[in-house]
Scaffold this active site. Structure first.
Site, PDB file in Angstrom:
ATOM      1  CE  LYS A  13      -1.943  -1.022   3.944  1.00 46.63           C
ATOM      2  NZ  LYS A  13      -1.280  -2.303   4.283  1.00 46.63           N
ATOM      3  NE  ARG A  88      -4.315  -1.053  10.238  1.00 48.87           N
ATOM      4  CZ  ARG A  88      -3.236  -0.616   9.597  1.00 48.87           C
ATOM      5  NH1 ARG A  88      -3.225   0.565   9.053  1.00 48.87           N
ATOM      6  NH2 ARG A  88      -2.187  -1.377   9.499  1.00 48.87           N
ATOM      7  NE  ARG A 127       7.951  -2.821   6.087  1.00 45.84           N
ATOM      8  CZ  ARG A 127       6.641  -2.707   6.210  1.00 45.84           C
ATOM      9  NH1 ARG A 127       5.942  -2.049   5.308  1.00 45.84           N
ATOM     10  NH2 ARG A 127       6.023  -3.256   7.227  1.00 45.84           N
ATOM     11  NE  ARG A 160       6.595  -0.603  10.175  1.00 49.88           N
ATOM     12  CZ  ARG A 160       5.465  -0.603   9.453  1.00 49.88           C
ATOM     13  NH1 ARG A 160       5.454  -0.039   8.258  1.00 49.88           N
ATOM     14  NH2 ARG A 160       4.369  -1.144   9.920  1.00 49.88           N
ATOM     15  NE  ARG A 171       2.055  -4.971  11.097  1.00 55.01           N
ATOM     16  CZ  ARG A 171       3.142  -4.746  10.369  1.00 55.01           C
ATOM     17  NH1 ARG A 171       4.318  -5.192  10.773  1.00 55.01           N
ATOM     18  NH2 ARG A 171       3.066  -4.068   9.253  1.00 55.01           N
TER      19      ARG A 171
HETATM   20  P1  AP5 Z   1       4.946  -1.665   1.786  1.00 57.82           P
HETATM   21  O1  AP5 Z   1       4.638  -0.787   0.625  1.00 57.82           O
HETATM   22  O2  AP5 Z   1       5.773  -1.118   2.879  1.00 57.82           O
HETATM   23  O3  AP5 Z   1       3.590  -2.319   2.334  1.00 57.82           O
HETATM   24  P2  AP5 Z   1       2.373  -1.724   3.175  1.00 57.82           P
HETATM   25  O4  AP5 Z   1       1.141  -2.359   2.656  1.00 57.82           O
HETATM   26  O5  AP5 Z   1       2.431  -0.232   3.192  1.00 57.82           O
HETATM   27  O6  AP5 Z   1       2.731  -2.351   4.579  1.00 57.82           O
HETATM   28  P3  AP5 Z   1       2.704  -1.827   6.078  1.00 57.82           P
HETATM   29  O7  AP5 Z   1       3.347  -2.926   6.887  1.00 57.82           O
HETATM   30  O8  AP5 Z   1       3.318  -0.475   6.199  1.00 57.82           O
HETATM   31  O9  AP5 Z   1       1.221  -1.788   6.351  1.00 57.82           O
HETATM   32  P4  AP5 Z   1       0.525  -1.918   7.681  1.00 57.82           P
HETATM   33  O10 AP5 Z   1      -0.838  -1.654   7.265  1.00 57.82           O
HETATM   34  O11 AP5 Z   1       0.721  -3.147   8.446  1.00 57.82           O
HETATM   35  O12 AP5 Z   1       1.332  -0.866   8.589  1.00 57.82           O
HETATM   36  P5  AP5 Z   1       0.983   0.596   9.072  1.00 57.82           P
HETATM   37  O13 AP5 Z   1       2.230   1.364   9.086  1.00 57.82           O
HETATM   38  O14 AP5 Z   1      -0.194   1.127   8.356  1.00 57.82           O
HETATM   39  O15 AP5 Z   1       5.638  -2.992   1.208  1.00 57.82           O
HETATM   40  C1  AP5 Z   1       6.096  -4.026   2.067  1.00 57.82           C
HETATM   41  C2  AP5 Z   1       7.468  -4.548   1.566  1.00 57.82           C
HETATM   42  O16 AP5 Z   1       7.298  -5.244   0.325  1.00 57.82           O
HETATM   43  C3  AP5 Z   1       8.504  -3.454   1.287  1.00 57.82           C
HETATM   44  O17 AP5 Z   1       9.772  -3.945   1.619  1.00 57.82           O
HETATM   45  C4  AP5 Z   1       8.393  -3.209  -0.234  1.00 57.82           C
HETATM   46  O18 AP5 Z   1       9.612  -2.770  -0.793  1.00 57.82           O
HETATM   47  C5  AP5 Z   1       7.999  -4.592  -0.744  1.00 57.82           C
HETATM   48  N1  AP5 Z   1       7.061  -4.562  -1.861  1.00 57.82           N
HETATM   49  C6  AP5 Z   1       6.024  -3.698  -2.079  1.00 57.82           C
HETATM   50  N2  AP5 Z   1       5.333  -4.029  -3.183  1.00 57.82           N
HETATM   51  C7  AP5 Z   1       5.945  -5.147  -3.677  1.00 57.82           C
HETATM   52  C8  AP5 Z   1       5.681  -5.978  -4.820  1.00 57.82           C
HETATM   53  N3  AP5 Z   1       4.665  -5.741  -5.659  1.00 57.82           N
HETATM   54  N4  AP5 Z   1       6.498  -7.054  -5.016  1.00 57.82           N
HETATM   55  C9  AP5 Z   1       7.529  -7.304  -4.164  1.00 57.82           C
HETATM   56  N5  AP5 Z   1       7.825  -6.551  -3.074  1.00 57.82           N
HETATM   57  C10 AP5 Z   1       7.030  -5.488  -2.840  1.00 57.82           C
HETATM   58  O19 AP5 Z   1       0.505   0.311  10.579  1.00 57.82           O
HETATM   59  C11 AP5 Z   1       1.402  -0.078  11.594  1.00 57.82           C
HETATM   60  C12 AP5 Z   1       0.677  -0.093  12.938  1.00 57.82           C
HETATM   61  O20 AP5 Z   1       0.191   1.230  13.255  1.00 57.82           O
HETATM   62  C13 AP5 Z   1      -0.572  -0.981  13.008  1.00 57.82           C
HETATM   63  O21 AP5 Z   1      -0.252  -2.318  13.309  1.00 57.82           O
HETATM   64  C14 AP5 Z   1      -1.372  -0.283  14.130  1.00 57.82           C
HETATM   65  O22 AP5 Z   1      -0.859  -0.620  15.401  1.00 57.82           O
HETATM   66  C15 AP5 Z   1      -1.094   1.191  13.873  1.00 57.82           C
HETATM   67  N6  AP5 Z   1      -2.092   1.801  12.966  1.00 57.82           N
HETATM   68  C16 AP5 Z   1      -1.857   2.359  11.752  1.00 57.82           C
HETATM   69  N7  AP5 Z   1      -2.998   2.805  11.200  1.00 57.82           N
HETATM   70  C17 AP5 Z   1      -3.987   2.519  12.087  1.00 57.82           C
HETATM   71  C18 AP5 Z   1      -5.397   2.703  12.072  1.00 57.82           C
HETATM   72  N8  AP5 Z   1      -6.025   3.272  11.027  1.00 57.82           N
HETATM   73  N9  AP5 Z   1      -6.101   2.278  13.156  1.00 57.82           N
HETATM   74  C19 AP5 Z   1      -5.496   1.721  14.216  1.00 57.82           C
HETATM   75  N10 AP5 Z   1      -4.169   1.494  14.276  1.00 57.82           N
HETATM   76  C20 AP5 Z   1      -3.421   1.896  13.222  1.00 57.82           C
END
Ligand code: AP5
Ligand code: ZN
Length: 216
Positions: A13, A88, A127, A160, A171
């Site tokens: 994403k 979410r 990552r 991270r 997660r």
């Molecule tokens: P990447 O683009 O980083 O993936 P992502 O979907 O953004 O993953 P996140 O882990 O950041 O999402 P998340 O939803 O768990 O975390 P968030 O920070 O929102 O890609 C992943 C990896 O794959 C990278 O290394 C990239 O290079 C590689 N890649 C990408 N595309 C690829 C492809 N097509 N092929 C191969 N490789 C690829 O949330 C973290 C925490 O914050 C949550 O657990 C929660 O505690 C809190 N939080 C955040 N938002 C909320 C909310 N709305 N409500 C409550 N808690 C929240």
């Protein structure tokens, strides 16, 4: 253009939202990035959020809703925005509907990036993120030119705290339980677009670009 990126942790994403932001000149609003920034600064919000994030649990709805509400009122959201990692939960989706009504805006498309659990684990455990500018790398699929160094700013790359395999699995479980129901919520509204997130970064981007060119 007002967009939401939906999908499990590690679906790509953030990677794709960044490209959309660069091409269309609209801000990427990542609740995960905003929360991590608060953690790094050691604010009250950050201290509270860290407890949940380290366990792979969701930060309470009212906290996240408050952050997004404030962010959406900033002037740079006037021409559009990309919500990455929000909403979410159903409560967050309903709160977003309320906010948008007040601001006289609507969501044009929800991009649902579909990737199975095993691929998610592989992506997240390899990552690396730049401590300085937040750029995201993958040791196999999108490696930096120099070991441990950001291509863009030379900053140090780190893993991270919530990217350990056991936390990633938690997660994913939380995603299945709380976030996956939003797929139906937005499909019923007729604004959901599924994207095959298992393709390479370029392949996924082509799919997303085609959708956005159609709806813009
Ligand atoms: P990447 O683009 O980083 O993936 P992502 O979907 O953004 O993953 P996140 O882990 O950041 O999402 P998340 O939803 O768990 O975390 P968030 O920070 O929102 O890609 C992943 C990896 O794959 C990278 O290394 C990239 O290079 C590689 N890649 C990408 N595309 C690829 C492809 N097509 N092929 C191969 N490789 C690829 O949330 C973290 C925490 O914050 C949550 O657990 C929660 O505690 C809190 N939080 C955040 N938002 C909320 C909310 N709305 N409500 C409550 N808690 C929240
Ligand atoms: Zn950097």
């Amino acid at each position: 253009m007002n967009l939401i990126f939906l999908g499990p942790p590690g679906a790509g994403k953030g990677t794709q939202a960044k490209r959309v932001s660069e091409k269309y000149g609209i801000p990427q609003i990542s609740t995960g990035d905003m929360l991590r920034e608060a953690v790094a600064k050691g604010t009250e919000l950050g201290k509270k959020a860290k407890e949940y994030m380290d366990k792979g649990e969701l930060v309470p709805d009212e906290v996240v809703i408050g952050i997004v509400k404030e962010r959406l009122q900033q002037p740079d959201c006037e021409k559009g925005f990309i919500l990455d990692g929000f909403p979410r939960t159903l409560a967050q989706a309903e709160a977003l509907d309320e906010m948008l009504k007040e601001l006289n805006k609507k969501i044009d498309a929800v991009i649902n990036v579909v990737v199975p659990e095993e691929e998610v684990v592989k992506r997240i455990t390899y990552r690396r993120t730049c401590r300085n500018c937040g750029a995201v790398y993958h040791l196999i699929y999108a490696p930096p030119k120099e070991d441990n160094k950001c291509d863009k700013c030379g900053g140090e790359l780190y893993q991270r705290d919530d990217d350990k395999e056991e936390t990633v699995r938690e997660r994913y479980r939380v995603y299945k339980q709380n976030t996956e129901p939003l797929i139906d919520y937005y499909r019923k509204k007729g604004i959901l677009y599924d994207v095959d997130g298992t393709k390479d970064i370029e392949g996924v981007w082509k799919e997303i670009e085609a959708i956005l060119e159609k709806i813009k």
